[in-house]
Design a protein around this motif. Structure first.
Motif, short mmCIF file in Angstrom:
data_model
loop_
_atom_site.label_atom_id
_atom_site.label_comp_id
_atom_site.label_asym_id
_atom_site.label_seq_id
_atom_site.Cartn_x
_atom_site.Cartn_y
_atom_site.Cartn_z
N GLY A 210 0.77 -1.26 0.09
CA GLY A 210 -0.04 -0.02 0.09
C GLY A 210 0.79 1.15 0.02
N SER A 211 2.15 1.01 0.15
CA SER A 211 2.85 2.51 0.05
C SER A 211 3.98 2.37 -0.61
N ASP A 212 4.66 3.50 -1.27
CA ASP A 212 5.71 3.40 -2.07
C ASP A 212 7.12 3.20 -1.20
N ALA A 213 7.87 2.11 -1.72
CA ALA A 213 8.85 1.59 -0.87
C ALA A 213 10.03 2.75 -0.82
N ARG A 214 9.91 3.75 -1.64
CA ARG A 214 11.07 4.58 -1.39
C ARG A 214 10.43 5.91 -0.40
N SER A 215 9.56 5.78 0.28
CA SER A 215 8.94 6.60 1.11
C SER A 215 9.79 6.58 2.36
N VAL A 216 10.29 7.78 2.87
CA VAL A 216 10.98 7.99 4.05
C VAL A 216 10.20 8.34 5.32
N ARG A 217 9.10 9.32 4.95
CA ARG A 217 8.29 9.74 5.89
C ARG A 217 7.21 8.52 6.48
N SER A 218 7.16 7.62 5.63
CA SER A 218 6.29 6.62 6.39
C SER A 218 7.04 5.69 7.41
N LEU A 219 8.47 5.65 7.43
CA LEU A 219 9.26 4.91 8.30
C LEU A 219 9.14 5.75 9.51
N ASN A 228 6.57 13.46 21.24
CA ASN A 228 7.21 14.22 20.14
C ASN A 228 6.23 15.24 19.58
N GLY A 229 6.87 16.60 19.49
CA GLY A 229 6.10 17.77 18.92
C GLY A 229 6.23 17.32 17.21
N PRO A 230 5.66 18.24 16.57
CA PRO A 230 5.71 18.23 15.02
C PRO A 230 7.18 18.61 14.54
N LEU A 231 7.95 19.44 15.30
CA LEU A 231 9.13 19.72 14.93
C LEU A 231 10.19 18.58 14.75
N VAL A 232 10.11 17.66 15.87
CA VAL A 232 10.86 16.66 15.79
C VAL A 232 10.98 15.71 14.41
N PHE A 233 9.74 15.82 13.87
CA PHE A 233 9.67 14.88 12.77
C PHE A 233 10.44 15.63 11.48
N ARG A 234 10.33 17.03 11.55
CA ARG A 234 10.95 17.67 10.32
C ARG A 234 12.49 17.59 10.71
N LYS A 235 12.90 17.65 11.80
CA LYS A 235 14.35 17.64 12.20
C LYS A 235 14.99 16.20 12.01
N GLU A 236 14.29 15.13 12.22
CA GLU A 236 14.80 13.83 11.90
C GLU A 236 14.78 13.24 10.45
N GLU A 237 13.97 13.94 9.57
CA GLU A 237 13.67 13.44 8.16
C GLU A 237 14.93 12.95 7.65
N ALA A 238 15.95 13.92 7.83
CA ALA A 238 17.29 13.50 6.98
C ALA A 238 17.84 12.12 7.58
N THR A 239 17.65 12.14 8.88
CA THR A 239 18.29 10.89 9.58
C THR A 239 17.55 9.74 9.04
N PHE A 240 16.27 9.93 8.70
CA PHE A 240 15.63 8.71 8.43
C PHE A 240 15.80 8.38 7.01
N ALA A 241 16.30 9.28 6.08
CA ALA A 241 16.55 9.08 4.65
C ALA A 241 17.97 8.21 4.69
N ASP A 242 18.85 8.64 5.71
CA ASP A 242 19.84 7.80 6.10
C ASP A 242 19.74 6.43 6.42
N ILE A 243 18.67 6.13 7.57
CA ILE A 243 18.22 4.84 7.99
C ILE A 243 17.81 4.07 6.85
N GLN A 244 17.11 4.87 5.79
CA GLN A 244 16.52 4.01 4.50
C GLN A 244 17.61 3.51 3.79
N GLN A 245 18.80 4.30 3.59
CA GLN A 245 20.05 3.71 3.12
C GLN A 245 20.57 2.56 3.51
N TYR A 246 20.38 2.64 4.93
CA TYR A 246 20.79 1.46 5.63
C TYR A 246 20.22 0.22 5.48
N LEU A 247 18.82 0.38 5.48
CA LEU A 247 18.09 -0.79 5.31
C LEU A 247 18.19 -1.37 3.83
#
Ligand code: HEC
Ligand code: HEC
Length: 450
Positions: A210-219, A228-247
């Motif tokens: 049901g989701s695009d496998a290259r989506s970072v935000r869904s992770l 966790n407030g809304p800003l935390v998500f924006r702040k960590e998006e780049a980290t999750f892009a790295d995490i996706q590369q690790y996966l």
């Protein structure tokens, strides 16, 4: 603006020398995954130390090898990376006033062990998440329960429902809202997590595709802890892009026992005739059709499919999670209603028992013969060689004459896999039923090579 940024990003990526000095993204992602936690810590180390007092059987004293006893009781696994003696999935963290606390992380569900060895990315198919969270909350002096059932049967979680429950507390821009929305939280999804090393082959992810496998935000959905407030998500998006590369960099463990190559060759031909059209081909020039098979054709338990409501999908698509990329070359990574379940790639299959999205088939032999699948069974929930069935490829089980009785504790009841209960059906996927036993053995032998 977004378009221009994308062009800039593309240009930068054409200059490898500019990036090679930096640490590769996959390594940064690995470091983040193995050292950080993304939800605020919830338990005290004292709760971890004292929770044995709440265990079934009424222990008189703390078990001698406590770390091992704790892991066995809840279905967790020894950490292969430095983790202060805690199992994978828990991590020491610093709370307010420098207080040492424990946080949980992705590896609770996405790290496991097989034949005595732990792997990040191997699904945890032993976990009783409901007992774990209820008991630790109780040991911290709060009511001993979870907000809704986290695990109906050991080795599965209600991960999809967690995403629904968490999003119900958010506005589309992720600000906390009150009262909570109703996105039709449903029970009995009974989900076995996919192995992370399969992600690199997939165009769509999750059991229904049901989701695009290259989506970072869904992770990042599990970050929706109310702390966790809304800003935390924006702040960590780049980290999750790295995490996706690790996966995407992970590879499956190889089958460690001898393989009968001649038999496997016969199995490969049978696989080509009966299975490859959905599961793809393997080897250097692999193919993966990313096929999503309609519910009435596949015939496996429909509860997970129906468990995530259209209302959730529509709200998710309006939320920050789906506004990932827009207006330039790529579509937004919106959630889609798919017709059924995705046929997964089978790399490293030997290590990922039990099988199907709900873990209802304990071995590959059971997948390949719908008529002999065990109906009600239990297993040791250990992952050593003694628990592993090399012939059938999967976990040894003890078949039981009947399901749990009402007098059992929740912890004991969840050790019984009863395929007559909601979400746990073991029907469907009859594509191996026509094989003779000899042909089935050959296909299993071939699957060991993947
Ligand atoms: C409570 C257990 C649990 C936790 C914690 C968890 N996951 Fe999952 N994850 C699952 C389950 C179950 C699925 C399958 C969901 C489905 O298809 O409905 C899944 C699916 C996925 C997938 C898609 C895999 C595929 O091939 O389809 C990815 C990627 C993923 N999780 C990453 C993460 C990351 C990163 C974290 C931490 C931020 C995380 N998960 C935390 C249980 C969990
Ligand atoms: C028509 C498409 C189709 C065909 C043909 C097919 N499968 Fe599948 N297979 C699926 C789908 C879809 C699933 C996921 C079902 C679910 O989880 O509910 C699946 C699941 C599996 C699983 C469990 C994977 C896991 O990690 O849990 C195995 C093993 C498997 N198939 C092997 C085979 C073999 C071997 C054959 C050939 C005899 C075969 N399949 C033929 C579609 C197919």
């Amino acid at each position: 603006m977004q378009g221009r940024l994308t062009i800039l990003a593309v240009c930068l990526s054409l200059y490898p020398s500019a990036v090679s000095a930096a640490e590769p993204a996959a390594e940064r992602g690995e470091r983040a995954m193995l050292t950080r936690h993304f939800t605020p810590p919830t338990f005290s180390p004292q709760a971890y130390d004292n929770v044995w007092k709440l265990w079934d059987g009424g222990l008189k004293e703390k078990p001698a090898n406590y770390a091992q006893a704790f892991r066995d009781y809840y279905g967790m696994h020894e950490s292969p990376y430095p983790n202060n003696g805690y199992p994978m999935g828990f991590r020491e963290a610093t709370g307010l006033f420098n207080r040492k606390l424990l946080a949980s992380d992705c590896l609770l569900c996405h790290a496991g062990s097989i034949l005595g060895k732990s792997y990040v990315g191997l699904p945890n198919t032993a976990l009783d998440m409901d007992s774990l969270f209820a008991d630790l909350t109780g040991a911290d002096g709060m009511p001993r329960k979870t907000p809704f059932v986290f695990t109906n049967v050991r080795g599965t979680t209600e991960a999809g429902s967690m995403a629904v429950w968490l999003l119900e507390m958010r506005d589309p821009d992720l600000k906390l809202r009150s009262p909570r929305l109703n996105l039709e939280l449903k029970p009995h999804l009974c989900e076995d997590a996919p192995a992370w090393w399969l992600l690199k082959k997939k165009k769509t992810m999750y059991h229904t595709g049901g989701s695009d496998a290259r989506s970072v935000r869904s992770l990042m959905q599990f970050m929706m802890s109310p702390l966790n407030g809304p800003l935390v998500f924006r702040k960590e998006e780049a980290t999750f892009a790295d995490i996706q590369q690790y996966l995407l960099s992970l590879t499956p463990p190889r089958y460690p026992f001898p393989i009968d190559r001649e038999l496997a060759k016969k199995g490969e031909a049978l696989f080509g005739e009966s299975c490859a059209r959905c599961h793809g081909t393997y080897g250097e020039k692999w193919t993966y059709p990313n096929k999503i098979v309609a519910l009435d054709e596949i015939g496996t338990d429909p509860t997970r499919y129906h468990g995530i409501s259209a209302a959730f999908g529509e709200y998710y698509n309006r939320s920050w999670f789906a506004q990932e990329r827009s207006g330039w070359l790529v579509d937004e990574y919106a959630a889609r209603q798919s017709p059924g379940y995705q046929a997964p790639p089978l790399d490293g299959l030997w290590a990922t028992a039990p099988y199907f999205h709900n873990g209802s088939a304990p071995t590959v032999a059971d997948v390949l013969n719908s008529k002999t699948r065990p109906k009600i069974f239990t297993r040791s929930y250990r992952t050593d060689e003694a628990a592993y069935d090399k012939g059938k490829l999967g976990w040894k089980v003890e078949v039981l004459p009947r399901g749990a009785d009402a007098k059992m504790t929740d912890h004991a009841r969840r050790k019984i896999y009863d395929t007559t209960l909601p979400g746990r059906g073991n029907g469907g996927h009859t594509y191996g039923d026509h094989f003779t036993d000899e042909q089935r053995r050959a296909v299993i032998e071939y699957l060991k090579t993947l």
